[in-house]
Design a protein around this motif. Structure first.
Motif, short mmCIF file in Angstrom:
data_model
loop_
_atom_site.label_atom_id
_atom_site.label_comp_id
_atom_site.label_asym_id
_atom_site.label_seq_id
_atom_site.Cartn_x
_atom_site.Cartn_y
_atom_site.Cartn_z
N GLY A 128 0.81 -1.22 0.00
CA GLY A 128 0.00 0.00 0.00
C GLY A 128 0.83 1.26 0.00
N GLU A 129 2.04 1.15 0.52
CA GLU A 129 2.92 2.32 0.57
C GLU A 129 3.38 2.73 -0.81
OE1 GLU A 129 6.61 3.91 3.33
OE2 GLU A 129 6.46 1.77 2.90
N VAL A 130 3.60 1.74 -1.71
CA VAL A 130 4.19 2.05 -3.02
C VAL A 130 3.25 1.77 -4.20
CG1 VAL A 130 6.54 1.70 -2.21
CG2 VAL A 130 5.27 -0.24 -3.12
N ASN A 131 2.20 0.99 -3.96
CA ASN A 131 1.26 0.63 -5.04
C ASN A 131 -0.16 0.73 -4.49
OD1 ASN A 131 0.29 -0.32 -7.49
ND2 ASN A 131 0.64 -2.48 -6.99
N PRO A 132 -0.56 1.93 -4.07
CA PRO A 132 -1.77 2.06 -3.27
C PRO A 132 -3.10 1.78 -3.97
CG PRO A 132 -0.90 4.22 -3.82
CD PRO A 132 0.12 3.22 -4.25
N ALA A 133 -3.24 2.18 -5.21
CA ALA A 133 -4.57 2.14 -5.83
C ALA A 133 -5.20 0.75 -5.81
CB ALA A 133 -4.51 2.70 -7.25
N PRO A 134 -4.56 -0.28 -6.37
CA PRO A 134 -5.21 -1.59 -6.36
C PRO A 134 -5.29 -2.21 -4.97
CG PRO A 134 -3.00 -1.78 -7.25
CD PRO A 134 -3.28 -0.31 -7.10
N VAL A 135 -4.29 -1.92 -4.13
CA VAL A 135 -4.27 -2.51 -2.79
C VAL A 135 -5.40 -1.95 -1.94
CG1 VAL A 135 -2.91 -2.80 -0.68
CG2 VAL A 135 -1.78 -2.92 -2.92
N LEU A 136 -5.60 -0.64 -1.98
CA LEU A 136 -6.67 -0.02 -1.19
C LEU A 136 -8.04 -0.41 -1.73
CD1 LEU A 136 -5.22 3.53 -0.45
CD2 LEU A 136 -5.19 1.48 1.00
N GLN A 137 -8.15 -0.56 -3.04
CA GLN A 137 -9.41 -1.01 -3.62
C GLN A 137 -9.75 -2.41 -3.13
OE1 GLN A 137 -11.42 0.94 -5.44
NE2 GLN A 137 -12.96 -0.70 -5.45
N TRP A 138 -8.75 -3.26 -3.07
CA TRP A 138 -8.94 -4.61 -2.54
C TRP A 138 -9.32 -4.56 -1.07
CZ3 TRP A 138 -5.99 -7.01 1.31
CH2 TRP A 138 -6.25 -8.37 1.50
N ALA A 139 -8.60 -3.75 -0.31
CA ALA A 139 -8.86 -3.65 1.14
C ALA A 139 -10.30 -3.19 1.40
CB ALA A 139 -7.87 -2.69 1.77
N LYS A 140 -10.76 -2.27 0.60
CA LYS A 140 -12.11 -1.72 0.79
C LYS A 140 -13.17 -2.81 0.72
CE LYS A 140 -15.21 1.91 -0.89
NZ LYS A 140 -15.38 3.02 -1.86
#
Length: 253
Positions: A128-140
């Motif tokens: 999430g620190e370096v590749n936030p967009a897909p990671v945060l979308q997944w987390a959501k």
């Protein structure tokens, strides 16, 4: 002999050796070599292994499919060390290519062993620190999962991104403001404190908290934020008194 019982030169040689062995194992489809390093009781040997796999995936695109196949073969292993190392290797890959490894985190979140679930949290932090967009979308997609531990782990996992870019995770955290589970609520308050003491972050966090409706939780978060500025005074940009004054100004206390 443990990794850090070796000299620096010996450690460097071992890192190269393990990397070469893992590359050969991926090419030949012989997962036994990977298994030996992934299941090593020495944390630092396992770390060397998952870092090597991550580097291999990035450096040699022609081996990416083989790397993923190897990890998929190892993921169901009965040793939690192996499953933990697989997740950590997937985390290294996910810094650049999250879509390719998303399934490892979908599985790891529900692993029976806490070490594997913790590897998911750690990986979400570093990805999430370096590749936030897909990671945060997944987390959501897991923020309202019926399992309280899943909600808590996701809340904890997105913390690191928020330490530099609180605006990226605050909308996700807000979705948990009415969560009734104590462990989730406590983690939420903790994360709000952790993303508030870095340079330029406090004002962003306070402005967002003013839009939250759960006044009791906001009050606890503000108390934690003020306290964090004392507990982490050696790292906080503001003093505790300065943080307290800013909180008072935003919330007219």
């Amino acid at each position: 002999m443990a990794f850090y019982d070796l000299s620096k030169a010996e450690r460097e040689q071992l890192v190269v050796k393990i990397g070469a062995q893992l590359e050969k194992a991926v090419i030949t489809g012989n997962s036994k070599t990977c298994l030996r390093h992934f299941n090593d009781p020495d944390t630092y040997i396992r770390k060397t292994a998952y870092l090597a796999v991550g580097r291999l995936y990035i450096a040699k695109p022609e081996l990416q499919a083989a790397v993923l196949k190897t990890l998929e073969q190892l993921l169901p292993h009965n040793s939690f060390y192996v499953r933990q190392t697989v997740v950590n290797a997937a985390g290294e890959i996910g810094k650049n290519d999250f879509k390719a490894v998303q399934s490892f985190f979908d599985n790891g979140l529900f692993d029976a062993h806490h070490a594997v679930r913790n590897a998911v949290i750690g990986s979400v932090k570093k990805m999430g620190e370096v590749n936030p967009a897909p990671v945060l979308q997944w987390a959501k997609s897991y923020l309202h999962h019926e399992d309280k531990e899943i909600r808590r782990e996701i809340c904890h996992g997105i913390e690191l991104r928020g330490r530099k870019y609180p605006q990226d995770i605050l909308p996700l955290l807000k979705e948990l403001e009415f969560d009734q589970t104590a462990r989730v609520r406590n983690t939420l308050v903790h994360v709000l404190g952790q993303i508030a003491y870095k340079k330029g972050c406090l004002a962003i966090v306070l402005a967002h908290l003013k839009t939250w409706k759960n006044t009791a939780l906001v009050a606890d978060a503000l108390e934690e934020i003020i306290d964090v500025h004392d507990r982490y005074k050696d790292f906080a940009v503001l003093t505790q008194d300065e943080a307290r004054a800013m909180v008072a100004a935003y919330f007219k206390l």
